[in-house]
Enzyme design. Structure first.
Site, PDB file in Angstrom:
ATOM      1  N   CYS A   1     -11.946 -14.882  -0.951  1.00  0.00           N
ATOM      2  CA  CYS A   1     -10.956 -14.224  -0.118  1.00  0.00           C
ATOM      3  C   CYS A   1     -10.577 -15.081   1.069  1.00  0.00           C
ATOM      4  O   CYS A   1     -11.227 -16.068   1.379  1.00  0.00           O
ATOM      5  CB  CYS A   1     -11.537 -12.932   0.411  1.00  0.00           C
ATOM      6  SG  CYS A   1     -12.304 -11.976  -0.865  1.00  0.00           S
TER       7      CYS A   1
ATOM      8  N   GLY B   1     -17.412 -13.673  -0.373  1.00  0.00           N
ATOM      9  CA  GLY B   1     -18.676 -14.055  -0.992  1.00  0.00           C
ATOM     10  C   GLY B   1     -19.218 -12.921  -1.843  1.00  0.00           C
ATOM     11  O   GLY B   1     -18.509 -11.983  -2.186  1.00  0.00           O
TER      12      GLY B   1
ATOM     13  N   LYS C   1      -3.581 -26.341 -17.973  1.00  0.00           N
ATOM     14  CA  LYS C   1      -2.310 -25.924 -17.346  1.00  0.00           C
ATOM     15  C   LYS C   1      -1.646 -24.834 -18.176  1.00  0.00           C
ATOM     16  O   LYS C   1      -1.079 -23.897 -17.645  1.00  0.00           O
ATOM     17  CB  LYS C   1      -1.313 -27.093 -17.257  1.00  0.00           C
ATOM     18  CG  LYS C   1      -1.477 -28.182 -16.220  1.00  0.00           C
ATOM     19  CD  LYS C   1      -1.748 -27.761 -14.841  1.00  0.00           C
ATOM     20  CE  LYS C   1      -3.222 -27.797 -14.668  1.00  0.00           C
ATOM     21  NZ  LYS C   1      -3.896 -27.666 -13.514  1.00  0.00           N
TER      22      LYS C   1
ATOM     23  N   HIS D   1     -14.580 -31.382 -37.607  1.00  0.00           N
ATOM     24  CA  HIS D   1     -15.882 -30.693 -37.520  1.00  0.00           C
ATOM     25  C   HIS D   1     -15.723 -29.225 -37.192  1.00  0.00           C
ATOM     26  O   HIS D   1     -16.553 -28.641 -36.505  1.00  0.00           O
ATOM     27  CB  HIS D   1     -16.764 -31.407 -36.506  1.00  0.00           C
ATOM     28  CG  HIS D   1     -17.008 -32.832 -36.901  1.00  0.00           C
ATOM     29  ND1 HIS D   1     -18.058 -33.221 -37.701  1.00  0.00           N
ATOM     30  CD2 HIS D   1     -16.270 -33.949 -36.678  1.00  0.00           C
ATOM     31  CE1 HIS D   1     -17.976 -34.519 -37.923  1.00  0.00           C
ATOM     32  NE2 HIS D   1     -16.897 -34.990 -37.314  1.00  0.00           N
TER      33      HIS D   1
HETATM   34  N1  GLU Z   1     -17.400  -9.547  -3.112  1.00  0.00           N
HETATM   35  C1  GLU Z   1     -16.278  -9.132  -2.342  1.00  0.00           C
HETATM   36  C2  GLU Z   1     -15.359  -8.214  -3.115  1.00  0.00           C
HETATM   37  O1  GLU Z   1     -15.348  -8.137  -4.298  1.00  0.00           O
HETATM   38  C3  GLU Z   1     -15.529 -10.304  -1.787  1.00  0.00           C
HETATM   39  C4  GLU Z   1     -14.986 -11.169  -2.893  1.00  0.00           C
HETATM   40  C5  GLU Z   1     -14.639 -12.610  -2.546  1.00  0.00           C
HETATM   41  O2  GLU Z   1     -15.008 -13.180  -1.555  1.00  0.00           O
HETATM   42  O3  GLU Z   1     -13.967 -13.212  -3.373  1.00  0.00           O
HETATM   43  O4  GLU Z   1     -14.595  -7.510  -2.556  1.00  0.00           O
END
Ligand code: GLU
Length: 603
Positions: free
Chosen positions: A2, A102, A480, A499
């Site tokens: 995020c 996170g 891509k 293969h």
């Molecule tokens: N774990 C948190 C969520 O799902 C934050 C996600 C992130 O940092 O990407 O809302």
């Protein structure tokens, strides 16, 4: 993955937060939210939305003019994409608001304990436990102890920014592990901005403090109180220099298009500025390159594919053993790493969670480390012995294009630097001469490329085949196509077809065959014949002077060869264009493909 922003100042916080959050959307754009403190009413105005922050822009600007707040743009890891799961997350008794980047790995266990203590949960996120745990800890301690206890209880990597309603003009920060950057910045007018990415606040800020693992701070108007401070790295207070983008008079509908066409300039810049960008950095490094016996390259996605090309260069140009390893496998594959290894972490953002972790691991084993990034300062640059900037300027489209070619060329130049054969160094200038003009001519005429895109955009599966130096390009071309066209595509070593993969050849599985005029040529011709013998459709990327392969193929694009080691750059640009034009035909916004984000800060 995020994006986080916080603001303490005297201007309308909502406007600043919304504008900066929009600039962080490359980190995730599935939902967003904002909390602003209304000092007149002594309450917080909180708004959340699915999609991007602009959906709540007008509402919030009309309703409030507060001067402290936090905001967030999300890439969901835990819990669906809906308003409840968007951030800020709020504690049960509404005392704590947080935004989070996170993953709290032990969130379920903490959640169970908090539920037993009477806490309610309204979202499916792991992040909500942070707000509740701080509030729970606050019952018995002051805010600083509550933050410390919370940091010690959660596992995984997290960057947390929040506000306690008891002191609504302050913003607290927790940085645990390496989950995306987190910077506190200030300007001369006394405004403070907290942000995941310092490069987007250079207009506002005069000084920056990059947070590192295991730090906690509470920021108020007049002071920054570090409750836990890691005094060690001296790279934390930095001037942020960003690479300027050279002017282009063309207008492009999409950033990805602009970035593909920009490659004529970015490649020229690397050629012209290779001393500043690369060679001087290596000269100034404290790494004793003469002791290096092996080069391990680590990366993910396009950086991994560029790394594969890098290993080809290190083996054939530097005569050093080399291997490219997917960063997420680096630790788990239990490789033996030692002090004679040079580990090169390739990450355009400098924030890729797995690459950072792998670099730290390599360091702990005594290896020397280089980060190859688009940023002058990032988590990767902070932890590496040396940071090399790829010099192509920021890339906004999620799918990498100019950063791929800039990385490939940078790795090529590093391989020449590491070469013990002086001839390679002498020839460097000559070998690069005119490459940018070749790119320019390639980009000048895209008519045939659009025709190929017309064919491919109706397919459900595509194979990309290459050998030797073109194998990483086949991988990148397929990536891509997956990313921006949602077409199932696989990059394969052409020799591998027999293969197993040949079983898939049929009407709905065309193959794109990379057929440069090198030692792999005769075998690539066999590959083309073998596919055609099984009624498979083959589209070729062939050399301009190749008058034989064109007779075998009804659809092909020609490429003017530059030199063997550099040709992958020209071939990949054609593949980027094929994907771009296919994406446009499919009416997909190539800049914002579904389910993806540009900077991947979670493991
Ligand atoms: N774990 C948190 C969520 O799902 C934050 C996600 C992130 O940092 O990407 O809302």
């Amino acid at each position: 993955m995020c994006g986080i922003v916080g603001y303490i100042g005297k201007e309308n916080a909502s406007k600043i937060l919304i504008d900066l959050t929009r600039s962080l959307e490359y980190r995730g754009y599935d939902s967003a939210g904002i909390a602003i403190y209304d000092s007149k009413e002594n309450k917080f105005l909180i708004k959340k939305t699915t999609g991007t922050i602009d959906r709540i822009k007008q509402e919030i600007l009309n309703e409030i003019d507060g001067t402290t707040g936090i905001s967030h743009t999300r890439w969901a890891t835990h819990g669906k994409i809906n308003e409840k799961n968007a951030h800020p997350q709020i504690s049960s008794n509404s005392k704590i608001l947080i935004v989070h980047n996170g993953i709290v790995e032990n969130y379920q266990e903490i959640k169970n304990n908090l539920i037993k203590s009477g806490y309610n949960f309204t979202s499916e996120t792991d992040s909500e436990i942070i707000a509740n745990l701080i509030e729970f800890n606050l019952a018995e301690s002051e805010i600083k102890d509550a933050l410390e206890k919370t940091m010690d209880s959660i596992t995984g990597s997290s960057s947390i920014v929040g506000i306690s309603k008891d002191s609504p003009n302050d913003i607290f920060l927790i940085k645990k592990g390496n989950s995306g950057g987190l910077v506190i910045s200030e300007n001369k007018s006394g405004e403070k901005i907290i942000c995941s990415d310092p490069t987007i606040i250079t207009k506002f800020s005069d000084s920056y403090r990059y947070l590192v693992d295991n730090e906690i701070a509470i920021i108020s108007k007049h002071k920054n109180n570090f409750i836990r401070e890691n005094k060690e790295p001296n790279k934390r207070v930095v001037n942020i220099k960003t690479n300027t983008i050279l002017e282009d008079n063309e207008t492009y509908q999409y950033k990805m298009e602009e970035e593909i066409f920009y490659q004529k300039k970015s490649i020229k810049r690397i050629i012209d500025d290779k001393n500043d960008l690369i060679i001087n950095k290596l000269n100034e490094s404290n790494i004793k390159f003469e002791n290096i016996q092996r080069v391990l390259v680590i990366g993910m996605g396009s950086s991994f594919n560029a790394g594969l090309l890098g290993s080809y260069y290190f083996e054939s140009i530097s005569s050093l053993k080399s291997e490219t390893i997917n960063a997420s496998e680096f630790i788990d594959s239990k490789r033996i790493i030692d002090s004679n290894d040079l580990v090169i972490g390739v990450t355009q953002s400098g924030e890729t969670a797995e690459t950072i972790k792998a670099l730290e691991y390599a360091k702990s084993k005594g290896a020397k480390t280089i980060s190859v990034t688009e940023k002058n300062i990032s988590q990767a640059s902070i932890i590496s012995d040396t940071n090399v900037n790829i010099g192509c300027g920021p890339e906004y489209a999620v799918a990498s294009t100019k950063t791929f070619t800039a990385t490939a060329l940078t790795l090529y130049i590093i391989s020449v630097y590491l070469s013990r054969d002086n001839e390679n160094k002498k020839n460097l200038e000559n070998n690069l001469l005119g490459l940018d003009s070749k790119i320019e001519s390639l980009l000048l005429d895209t008519k045939d490329t659009k025709e190929i895109a017309k064919i491919l955009s109706s397919k459900e599966h595509i194979l990309y085949l290459g050998r030797g130096i073109m194998y990483p390009i086949a991988m990148e071309g397929a990536l891509k196509m997956k990313e921006i066209c949602y077409i199932h595509s696989e990059g394969y070593a052409a020799g591998e077809m027999k293969h197993g993969v040949n079983a898939l050849i049929g009407d709905n599985m065309p193959s794109i065959v990379l057929c440069p005029p090198d030692e792999t040529y005769p075998k690539m011709i066999s590959t083309i014949n073998e596919i055609q013998a099984r009624n498979g459709e083959v589209i070729g990327l062939i050399d301009k002077d190749d008058d034989n392969t064109n007779k075998l193929l009804s659809n092909y694009l020609t490429i003017e060869s530059h030199n063997f080691f550099i040709d992958p750059i020209l071939y990949v640009i054609q593949l980027q264009l094929i994907s771009l034009y296919s994406s446009l035909r499919l009416k997909i916004n190539p800049d914002r493909p579904r389910n993806l984000a540009k900077t991947v800060t979670v493991e």
